[in-house]
Enzyme design. Structure first.
Site, PDB file in Angstrom:
ATOM      1  N   ARG A 124     -31.073   2.698 -12.713  1.00  0.00           N
ATOM      2  CA  ARG A 124     -30.628   3.247 -13.993  1.00  0.00           C
ATOM      3  C   ARG A 124     -30.345   2.065 -14.924  1.00  0.00           C
ATOM      4  O   ARG A 124     -29.855   1.024 -14.491  1.00  0.00           O
ATOM      5  CB  ARG A 124     -29.357   4.070 -13.809  1.00  0.00           C
ATOM      6  CG  ARG A 124     -29.452   5.130 -12.713  1.00  0.00           C
ATOM      7  CD  ARG A 124     -30.354   6.275 -13.093  1.00  0.00           C
ATOM      8  NE  ARG A 124     -30.420   7.280 -12.033  1.00  0.00           N
ATOM      9  CZ  ARG A 124     -31.207   8.357 -12.077  1.00  0.00           C
ATOM     10  NH1 ARG A 124     -31.972   8.565 -13.128  1.00  0.00           N
ATOM     11  NH2 ARG A 124     -31.204   9.211 -11.082  1.00  0.00           N
ATOM     12  N   CYS A 125     -30.631   2.237 -16.209  1.00  0.00           N
ATOM     13  CA  CYS A 125     -30.460   1.117 -17.143  1.00  0.00           C
ATOM     14  C   CYS A 125     -29.816   1.600 -18.439  1.00  0.00           C
ATOM     15  O   CYS A 125     -30.478   2.230 -19.274  1.00  0.00           O
ATOM     16  CB  CYS A 125     -31.808   0.458 -17.424  1.00  0.00           C
ATOM     17  SG  CYS A 125     -31.713  -0.948 -18.538  1.00  0.00           S
ATOM     18  N   ASP A 176     -38.457  17.568  -7.215  1.00  0.00           N
ATOM     19  CA  ASP A 176     -38.046  18.921  -7.631  1.00  0.00           C
ATOM     20  C   ASP A 176     -39.185  19.738  -8.212  1.00  0.00           C
ATOM     21  O   ASP A 176     -39.052  20.952  -8.354  1.00  0.00           O
ATOM     22  CB  ASP A 176     -36.918  18.833  -8.665  1.00  0.00           C
ATOM     23  CG  ASP A 176     -35.622  18.299  -8.076  1.00  0.00           C
ATOM     24  OD1 ASP A 176     -35.407  18.509  -6.864  1.00  0.00           O
ATOM     25  OD2 ASP A 176     -34.839  17.679  -8.809  1.00  0.00           O
TER      26      ASP A 176
END
Length: 824
Positions: free
Chosen positions: A109-110, A187
């Site tokens: 994550r960023c 998903d």
């Protein structure tokens, strides 16, 4: 006689339209034809199995075209940090990665990239490497970030130039940023593509867990509540429930109504009362009731324990669903998408919108990235507003059908599915012909239960056509087919013997005595031949003038009239898993080449697709002629690989009938002799291991849908043969259980092959398919998967020709190019 599409482009807000691009029309790129271009590839967001296969395909396709390819480690964070996070990749640098789960280049994550300052740093790092083409592998959030980056690109470059951080030459060379997205998400919650990378593997993990838990649950008469991923999308839970015959499923898109507690407990109790020893309940992590209240696995456990007193356990699969080696399907999908992403980038101009690579039926296409993102956000908004019908509609027709199919087939008895009495009923027979294949039992279960729901009866024919001639029939009731979905082989029993061998007169006499009004024949090429022989004998034998349908079921996938056959996906997974273990066995032995023989008769489907999914160096098949010189050239390529790179192991797939002279043993001996001093060679003949095992999720679900479609087809055909009351009764008419007299039929449409063609479930008369098959080699004349041969070669070495999948049909129509003419 095309039926409605089984897999459709997901419906959406009428105000929104997703543009679909056909790719490079008519162009056949040659090696190094795009020298000077630079591509960056990164993975972002949550990991999913198959990401490494996509990265590998991007790197090798890019290198084949002459591009520089950089891998960007740790996603957007690596792009912002630059330095060692942006690394130029080599051919051998991605060797041995196709079978690995997760992402070898990392994902993080960023927060910095969400701000313009962070994107400015990222742009500077890319420009200094000459990168102005990006392949983003991630979810909708990652793809949205990539599109924003593209929109700001010119402004970011101007700012960097004015600050003196990049030169004018660097700015001119990277004036535009091209984006191609690949969706990696277990998903399957992204609109615009039928499947996302990682979904099929996650289903494998779930089904493996359910099957394993089933044995211990049955031993102790326990109830297991399994929580699976799917915070906003119930695809995994729903399809897993269909594939495992779960007793109940909770998903966010279809909230249970008030009183669900009584309904659930009542069903579980009835199942125990009739002798069922285990119960499986699947709960998506985002499941809710009709009031929007969460339903957790522990809530369900507490309910069952308190009201029924059952020994109930909760199993939360969690990140197990993200782990493990990718399935064959995900490796193939990722490889195809990765290659097409590169072609989309090199074809792009400055004003080309960002695209996402999508699966549409069995075709790879390019679609508007933001069009797909907007539709995905539309679904999320509908969920938030509790507009569940809109949400299901937006998920697509296939999703809605899955819900309907599960509800129909998971009842305790057919009487629970309808309150309307049936005025017309028929008796169907079902018989298996040919070699066993996983998924066939799922089709029989679905066929039987669908027929019972519609008021018909089904006679199971045991011991194949020999049993049909001997009258070995058994009336199949609802509970008789419980637990059949995941079972391998054929419960009814199957043999390869054809009608002409058994005796057409014997079969006719048996059918004449029986009450069977229509016949389902399930099997491979032998089943097709069997029905063809019966149809061709209708003039002589009146007993064969009944509706018939063939459900394709063979690991060889060599049946005309369908792109896929039951059992072929399970077999591919078996082959790929075995090849993984074979390669692993040489991890301590350097420089070893494995020659592996696959089944398939004269059809090279298994060899080609398992070769592509297994990262093979070559796959020899009968459809593509090869000479001894070709084999020697391939051997020399392998020698160069092991002598001049870090690659120490090789894999070669050989179809069992690839060549009558250059067979597996010959190839093994040739490579052993020519490779002396460079590598050692081992030979493996996989044999009947390819037919064994438990059915894959893909085969279970396709079998379920095939069985339902077959039942509806036969009922429709029989209904069309009902004589009116004022029609004089013919001597050779058959009478249905409801007293209807059925006119004998010789119509070509009354004997069909059920199949998947691109996106549609299609019923094609066997009389038509005779002209579309090679009876000597028992293969269709046209096989869609042959277009993947070039991709297999490119990802194995540089010397091959590639055609983008989007334009393959155009090239075929021009007849200017044949994949059989490809040089090795």
């Amino acid at each position: 006689m095309a039926d409605e599409p089984e897999v459709t482009l997901r419906s959406h807000d009428p105000q929104e339209h997703i543009l679909t691009y056909s790719g490079l029309e008519g162009m056949i790129p040659v090696p190094r034809s795009y020298s000077g271009q630079t591509i960056g590839v990164f993975t972002s967001g949550g990991d999913s199995q198959g990401m490494n296969a996509a990265v590998r395909a991007v790197v090798r396709m890019g290198l084949y075209l002459g591009c520089k390819v950089y891998t960007i480690k740790e996603g957007y964070q690596g792009m912002v940090d630059g330095g060692d996070h942006i690394v130029e990749s080599t051919w051998s640098g991605v060797s041995g990665t196709i079978e690995k789960g997760g992402t070898i280049i990392g994902s993080a994550r960023c927060k910095a990239f969400r701000e313009r300052e962070g994107r400015l740093k990222a742009a500077g790092n890319l420009v200094r490497c000459g990168i102005n083409n990006l392949v983003c592998i991630g979810g909708d959030g990652s793809l949205t970030g990539a599109n924003l980056f593209k929109q700001e690109w010119k402004g970011l470059l101007s700012e960097l130039y004015e600050a003196g951080e990049i030169s004018e030459t660097e700015m001119q060379q990277t004036m535009y940023l091209n984006i191609a997205g690949i969706v990696g998400s277990i998903d399957n919650d992204f609109c615009g593509t039928d499947m996302t990378i990682g979904t099929d593997t996650a289903l494998h993990r779930i089904i493996e867990a359910v099957d394993a838990i089933g044995t211990t649950a049955s031993s102790h008469q326990r109830c297991f509540v399994m929580e699976v991923m799917g915070r906003h999308c119930g695809y995994l839970a729903l399809v897993a429930a269909m594939a495992s015959e779960a007793d109940y499923v909770f998903i966010p898109e279809n909230p249970v109504a008030s009183g669900w507690q009584e309904q659930l407990c009542g069903k579980l109790k009835q199942e125990r009362d009739i002798g069922q020893r285990l119960n499986i309940i699947i709960v998506a992590e985002g499941a809710i009731d009709s009031h929007g209240q969460p339903i957790t696995a522990n809530d369900v456990k507490k309910l069952v324990t308190e009201r029924l007193g059952y020994d109930t356990r909760v199993t939360v699969l969690g990140h197990v669903q993200r782990g493990g080696n990718p399935s064959a399907f995900d490796r193939l999908l990722a490889s195809r998408m990765g290659a097409e992403a590169v072609m989309a980038l090199v074809d792009a101009s400055g004003d080309t919108p960002a695209v996402v690579i999508a699966l549409d039926g069995n075709q790879i296409k390019r679609r508007s990235l933001m069009g797909c993102v907007k539709r995905t956000l539309y679904v999320q908004e509908a969920m938030k507003n509790k507009e569940f019908e809109k949400c299901i509609e937006a998920r697509g027709r296939s999703f809605a059908k899955n819900i309907s199919i599960y509800k129909t087939l998971s009842k305790l008895s057919p009487s629970q599915t309808t309150t309307v009495p049936h005025s017309v009923s028929f008796i169907f027979g079902v018989v298996a012909v040919g070699a066993p294949a996983c998924g066939a039992n799922a089709a029989v279960r679905s066929f039987v239960r669908t027929a019972l729901v519609d008021g018909h009866k089904v006679l199971g024919v045991y011991d194949s056509l020999a049993g049909l001639a001997a009258g070995k029939f058994q009336l199949l009731e609802w509970s008789d087919v419980h637990g059949w979905t995941g079972r391998g082989g054929s419960v009814l029993g199957t043999k390869r013997t054809l009608p002409q061998v058994i005796g057409l007169s014997k079969l006719a006499a048996s059918l004449e005595k029986s009450p069977i009004n229509a016949l389902l024949v399930i099997g491979g090429y032998e089943a097709f031949e069997a029905v063809t022989q019966l149809v061709n004998s209708r003039d002589e034998y009146k007993a064969f003038r009944i509706p018939m349908v063939v459900v394709p079921s063979t690991i060889s996938n060599n049946v005309p009239g369908t792109d896929f056959s039951l059992g072929s996906d399970t077999s591919l997974n078996e082959i790929v898993n075995i090849c993984d273990r074979i390669k692993q066995s040489a991890s301590g032995s350097k420089r070893r080449i494995f020659i592996v023989e696959t089944m398939g008769g004269y059809c090279g489907y298994l060899a080609t697709l398992s070769g592509l999914a297994g990262g093979a160096d070559a796959a020899y098949i009968n459809e593509e002629h090869f000479t001894c010189t070709d084999l020697q050239n391939d051997c020399e390529i392998l020698i160069k690989k092991v002598d001049n790179s870090e690659i120490q192991r090789g894999l070669i797939l050989v179809n069992e009938k690839a060549n009558s002279h250059y067979n597996t043993d010959f190839i093994y001996k040739l490579f052993s002799e020519e490779g002396k001093g460079h590598f050692s060679t081992r030979m493996n003949v996989l044999g009947h291991m390819q037919q064994g095992g438990s059915a894959s999720p893909f085969d279970r679900n396709m079998g379920t849908k095939f069985g339902m479609k077959a039942a509806h087809f036969l009922a429709k055909q029989c209904s069309s043969l009902i004589q009116s009351e004022d029609t004089e009764s013919a001597q050779d008419t058959k009478v249905s259980p409801s007293g209807c007299q059925l006119t004998p039929t010789t119509s070509p449409d009354s004997a069909c092959m059920l199949g998947v063609q691109r996106k549609e479930i299609v019923f094609t008369p066997v009389s038509v398919l005779i002209t579309q098959a090679n009876p000597e080699k028992r293969v269709p004349l046209n096989q869609w998967w042959l277009k993947l041969r070039a991709l297999l070669k490119i990802l194995a070495r540089h010397d091959a020709v590639y055609t983008t999948e989007a334009e393959e049909d155009l090239l075929r129509s021009r007849s200017s190019f044949s994949f059989s003419d490809l040089t090795v």
